[in-house]
Design a protein around this motif. Structure first.
Motif, PDB file in Angstrom:
ATOM      1  N   GLN A 251       0.017 110.807 -13.467  1.00 37.61           N
ATOM      2  CA  GLN A 251      -0.071 111.451 -12.154  1.00 37.61           C
ATOM      3  C   GLN A 251       1.278 112.062 -11.769  1.00 37.61           C
ATOM      4  O   GLN A 251       1.344 113.199 -11.298  1.00 37.61           O
TER       5      GLN A 251
ATOM      6  N   LYS B 178       1.881 116.109 -11.459  1.00 35.66           N
ATOM      7  CA  LYS B 178       2.374 116.644 -10.186  1.00 35.66           C
ATOM      8  C   LYS B 178       3.616 117.506 -10.435  1.00 35.66           C
ATOM      9  O   LYS B 178       3.732 118.610  -9.910  1.00 35.66           O
TER      10      LYS B 178
ATOM     11  N   LYS C 124      -0.603 118.735  -5.665  1.00 30.27           N
ATOM     12  CA  LYS C 124      -1.556 117.688  -6.093  1.00 30.27           C
ATOM     13  C   LYS C 124      -2.463 118.271  -7.156  1.00 30.27           C
ATOM     14  O   LYS C 124      -2.887 119.396  -7.069  1.00 30.27           O
ATOM     15  N   ASN C 125      -2.768 117.441  -8.172  1.00 25.21           N
ATOM     16  CA  ASN C 125      -3.669 117.918  -9.235  1.00 25.21           C
ATOM     17  C   ASN C 125      -5.098 117.660  -8.904  1.00 25.21           C
ATOM     18  O   ASN C 125      -5.480 116.992  -8.036  1.00 25.21           O
TER      19      ASN C 125
END
Length: 170
Positions: free
Chosen positions: A158, A162, A169-170
């Protein structure tokens, strides 16, 4: 404003929701293989460019979490040195090709071929990791806490995604 207790609950919930290490890696493999399939099916230069970017980003993040977290745990658990060394060399080859793909664009000489060859390399690597006597099977048999490893890898993934997406935000 969230309290420390709220943040702890969120963090605990995220960890509980994280897949084990092997599931996380297999999910990554499946996603990237789908993108390679889509790349091979399209004739649209813009779609090829977008897919190649997704593939390269995902693979850079995937190789990094394997190299930082999963592979060291496998080595520590006694998985064969030769198998681990081969995986490292395959990663190095993929990284070189990824750099060439990222430096080019659809329509450049050999650009499509580079993406295709990267796909072949990755499929070979995935097959070796996922086969019955491969690294994943050996990791399951070894004394590795795959749940904890999965939590660490999911958090690192994460963070890297990012960063790769410019902080979005992915």
């Amino acid at each position: 404003m969230p309290t420390a207790q709220t943040e702890t609950r969120r963090s605990t919930a995220k960890r509980a929701a994280a897949p084990d290490a092997i599931k996380l890696l297999k999910d990554d493999h499946a996603q990237v293989e789908d993108w390679f399939d889509d790349f091979e099916k399209t004739n649209s230069a813009s779609k090829k460019g977008k897919l190649a970017k997704q593939i390269c980003t995902a693979l850079k993040v995937h190789t990094q979490i394997e190299e930082e977290i999963f592979y060291p745990a496998c080595r520590e658990a006694g998985i064969e040195q030769d198998m681990m060394d081969e995986a490292d060399v395959e990663h190095d080859g993929a990284k070189k090709l990824i750099a060439e793909i990222e430096a080019g664009k659809p329509g450049d000489d050999h650009w499509d071929a580079k993406v295709t060859v990267l796909g072949e390399m990755i499929r070979h690597h995935v097959k070796e990791e996922e086969q019955r006597d491969g690294m994943f099977a050996k990791a399951k048999k070894a004394d590795i806490d795959l749940d904890v490893l999965g939590q660490q890898m999911a958090a690192r993934k994460q963070e890297l995604m990012k960063r790769a997406n410019g902080g979005a935000k992915n």
